[in-house]
Design a protein around this motif. Sequence first.
Motif, short mmCIF file in Angstrom:
data_model
loop_
_atom_site.label_atom_id
_atom_site.label_comp_id
_atom_site.label_asym_id
_atom_site.label_seq_id
_atom_site.Cartn_x
_atom_site.Cartn_y
_atom_site.Cartn_z
N PRO A 1 61.70 94.89 6.91
CA PRO A 1 62.14 95.98 6.02
C PRO A 1 62.58 95.50 4.65
O PRO A 1 62.54 96.27 3.68
N LEU A 2 62.99 94.23 4.54
CA LEU A 2 63.52 93.74 3.28
C LEU A 2 62.46 93.70 2.18
O LEU A 2 62.79 93.86 1.00
N TYR A 3 61.22 93.49 2.53
CA TYR A 3 60.17 93.42 1.52
C TYR A 3 60.12 94.71 0.70
O TYR A 3 60.09 94.70 -0.53
N GLY A 4 60.09 95.84 1.41
CA GLY A 4 60.03 97.12 0.72
C GLY A 4 61.28 97.44 -0.05
O GLY A 4 61.22 97.93 -1.19
N TRP A 5 62.43 97.18 0.57
CA TRP A 5 63.68 97.48 -0.12
C TRP A 5 63.88 96.61 -1.36
O TRP A 5 64.31 97.10 -2.41
N TYR A 6 63.57 95.34 -1.25
CA TYR A 6 63.71 94.46 -2.41
C TYR A 6 62.76 94.87 -3.54
O TYR A 6 63.11 94.80 -4.73
N ALA A 7 61.55 95.29 -3.19
CA ALA A 7 60.60 95.75 -4.21
C ALA A 7 61.13 96.99 -4.91
O ALA A 7 61.03 97.13 -6.14
N ALA A 8 61.71 97.93 -4.13
CA ALA A 8 62.28 99.14 -4.73
C ALA A 8 63.46 98.80 -5.62
O ALA A 8 63.61 99.37 -6.73
N ASP A 9 64.31 97.89 -5.18
CA ASP A 9 65.45 97.47 -6.00
C ASP A 9 64.97 96.88 -7.33
O ASP A 9 65.52 97.19 -8.40
N ALA A 10 63.96 96.03 -7.26
CA ALA A 10 63.44 95.40 -8.47
C ALA A 10 62.85 96.43 -9.43
O ALA A 10 63.03 96.35 -10.66
N ALA A 11 62.15 97.42 -8.90
CA ALA A 11 61.54 98.45 -9.74
C ALA A 11 62.61 99.28 -10.45
O ALA A 11 62.50 99.58 -11.65
N LEU A 12 63.67 99.64 -9.73
CA LEU A 12 64.75 100.42 -10.34
C LEU A 12 65.52 99.59 -11.36
O LEU A 12 65.99 100.12 -12.38
N PHE A 13 65.67 98.31 -11.09
CA PHE A 13 66.30 97.40 -12.05
C PHE A 13 65.49 97.37 -13.35
O PHE A 13 66.05 97.50 -14.46
N ALA A 14 64.18 97.23 -13.24
CA ALA A 14 63.32 97.21 -14.43
C ALA A 14 63.40 98.53 -15.19
O ALA A 14 63.45 98.55 -16.43
#
Length: 448
Positions: free
Chosen positions: A35-48
Amino acid sequence: MTARPALLCSLSLAALAGCLALTFTTGGTLGDRTPLYGWYAADAALFALALLLLRRVPDRQVARLVLAGGVLVAAVGLLAPPRTSDDAYRYGWDGKVQAAGISPYAHPPEDPALARLRDPGRFPALPASPTGDGCTGWDERRTADGACTRINRPAVHTIYPPLAEVWFLLQRPFGDSVRVAQGAGAVLAVATTGTLLALTGGRRRAALWAWCPGVAVWAVNDAHVDTLGALLAVTGLGLAARRRPAAAGAALGAATAVKLLPALTLPGALSGLLARRPTRRDVLLCTAAAGVFALSYLPYLAASGTGVLGYLPGYLREEGYQQGHLERFGLLRLVLPDPVAPWAAAALLTALLWRVLRHGDPRQPWRGALTLTGTALLLAAPAYPWYALLVVALAALDGRWEWLAVPAAGQVLYLAGGSDVQQLAYGAAALTIAAVAVRRARPRRSTG
């Protein structure tokens, strides 16, 4: 209309905080990584997205928004116990051992001499389960005497340098829980944000640290002591830029005595040294750095002798830096034989060191420090992304966002593992940094 950009940016920060909250509470652990792959990707996108929206916020509102967002992102990291690292359990143990009047370098955690110090938080007495004995969590393992512990590598001595050990001891009055280490990490993360805002004059680039999802994960939730080293390093570089060599050297020496990696920032503080005659300031800075580093070791050296090295030699072997058993230097091993890779890395870093000392800008010492530290991590290609917390802080100080690709590569490798992933992740990071550097170097076209 001037309030609209700030409002949109604030909403994106709220979305980032919400996504991080779900990451920590439902997004998986080191024992359930998928599950961390998807959550980390979403976190990175919102950070950007938040960073892009910050560009439209009026200058007078930037500093307050960056600081408020930094506090929010750090606070979210406190919502759950550590999810992807068990280092904080060792931190608390080392602090407890010191509080009992024992050198942390004297005994490994499973030593019977320390059995009286065991507590349920770090040595849980778990009931048997239908499928096993109960000591099966991702952060649990057996000691030699059959106990269950959350302390990693319980059979070896601590690896941490002396000022890290002092930091662990200073947390003892606030309690015995791993949550204390997380709270200390949050304080350090916010303090670093404040320091970056002060050094940059409230510039937007401070958000590269303040809002970085990695800060919430590695500095707060996992509570890595690397955050203290990053704070001291950026403080030292800021003092060097303001021509306060004694204080700068002391801060950089202290940073190195927390985690050895910040030693790579010292050449940045000496930028341009080879292009001029050394001055009293240069000597004072180096003397202060070496003095603080050496003095920090004296109390522990007196108590433990050469034991102050702890598990460092064994750790380097374990992590694949030993000739004949290399698991690091992935990019260099793509083009060079394994025995040559470490020497090539040393040669490249030596050349880069010379460039910083010859051509570096003493008014921006963090620039050379970022290039040298970031390149060292690119070449070594470690599997632990929190090593690059220093790179995140330096990128925020210098404004070169592309270097965030280094901790991102470390995070991918940490989750996925494997030499192929190492080369792919760090190769992508190196290409990103090179491409942005080329773009920055292009002269801007005239619009006249």
